[in-house]
Motif scaffolding. Structure first.
Motif, short mmCIF file in Angstrom:
data_model
loop_
_atom_site.label_atom_id
_atom_site.label_comp_id
_atom_site.label_asym_id
_atom_site.label_seq_id
_atom_site.Cartn_x
_atom_site.Cartn_y
_atom_site.Cartn_z
N GLU A 47 3.96 1.49 -1.10
CA GLU A 47 4.60 1.59 -2.41
C GLU A 47 3.65 2.20 -3.43
OE1 GLU A 47 5.91 -2.38 -3.21
OE2 GLU A 47 7.58 -2.24 -1.78
N GLU A 48 2.40 1.78 -3.40
CA GLU A 48 1.42 2.33 -4.34
C GLU A 48 1.18 3.81 -4.09
OE1 GLU A 48 -2.17 0.10 -4.73
OE2 GLU A 48 -1.12 -1.70 -5.40
N GLU A 49 1.14 4.22 -2.81
CA GLU A 49 0.95 5.64 -2.47
C GLU A 49 2.14 6.46 -2.96
OE1 GLU A 49 0.26 5.93 1.73
OE2 GLU A 49 -1.58 4.74 1.63
N LEU A 93 4.21 5.69 -5.45
CA LEU A 93 4.16 5.73 -6.91
C LEU A 93 3.12 6.73 -7.39
CD1 LEU A 93 5.10 4.66 -9.62
CD2 LEU A 93 3.44 2.80 -9.39
N ALA A 94 1.94 6.74 -6.79
CA ALA A 94 0.89 7.68 -7.20
C ALA A 94 1.35 9.11 -6.95
CB ALA A 94 -0.40 7.39 -6.43
N SER A 95 2.02 9.34 -5.82
CA SER A 95 2.53 10.68 -5.51
C SER A 95 3.56 11.12 -6.54
CB SER A 95 3.15 10.67 -4.11
OG SER A 95 3.80 11.88 -3.84
N GLU A 130 4.55 15.22 -7.47
CA GLU A 130 4.76 15.80 -6.14
C GLU A 130 6.22 15.68 -5.67
OE1 GLU A 130 0.23 14.86 -4.58
OE2 GLU A 130 1.92 13.78 -3.70
N GLU A 151 3.81 10.03 -9.65
CA GLU A 151 3.13 10.23 -10.93
C GLU A 151 2.34 11.54 -10.96
OE1 GLU A 151 1.01 6.53 -11.31
OE2 GLU A 151 2.74 5.56 -12.29
N ARG A 152 1.90 12.04 -9.80
CA ARG A 152 1.21 13.34 -9.74
C ARG A 152 2.20 14.50 -9.78
NH1 ARG A 152 -1.82 10.54 -5.66
NH2 ARG A 152 -0.51 11.52 -4.07
N LYS A 181 0.84 -1.19 0.00
CA LYS A 181 0.00 0.00 0.00
C LYS A 181 0.88 1.26 0.00
CE LYS A 181 -3.89 2.16 2.28
NZ LYS A 181 -4.91 2.08 3.32
#
Length: 107
Positions: free
Chosen positions: A8-10, A12-14, A19, A16-17, A6
């Motif tokens: 790692e996914e957070e 990665l999403a950060s 940030e 990709e945004r 979880k």
């Protein structure tokens, strides 16, 4: 999903945004850390020791288990000892063995 996945996914999403931002690095700071690392890893002295052939065989077997040269293993053990980071096995755990040799008998 476990906590690590979880997280790692957070991350990665950060990323990709957009940030995440690069931090400017000073060349002098990079050079200083490179010099520190080189000094810490420098092997500039040669030492000759005499040990029993049985101990050498055991060291070579342990090194083979770890897939590293036996001299590297010996240097690592000595380094950990002098820096106080050599950890003795827990009395509750049996000693690790390569399974290729019988335990020595006390005489």
């Amino acid at each position: 999903m476990d906590k690590e996945s979880k997280l790692e996914e957070e991350i990665l999403a950060s990323f990709e945004r957009g940030e995440w931002k690069s931090v400017p690095k000073l060349k002098s700071e990079i050079a200083r850390f490179a010099a520190i690392a080189s000094a810490a890893l420098a092997k500039n002295k040669r030492v000759n020791i005499r040990i029993s052939s049985r101990d050498l065989d055991d060291i070579q077997a342990k090194a083979a288990e770890e897939a590293i040269p036996y001299q590297t293993l010996m240097a690592s053990v000595l380094h950990k000892y002098v820096t106080g980071r050599l950890v003795e096995p827990s009395p509750n755990l049996p000693p690790r063995s390569s399974g290729t040799r019988q335990k020595r008998c006390a005489t």
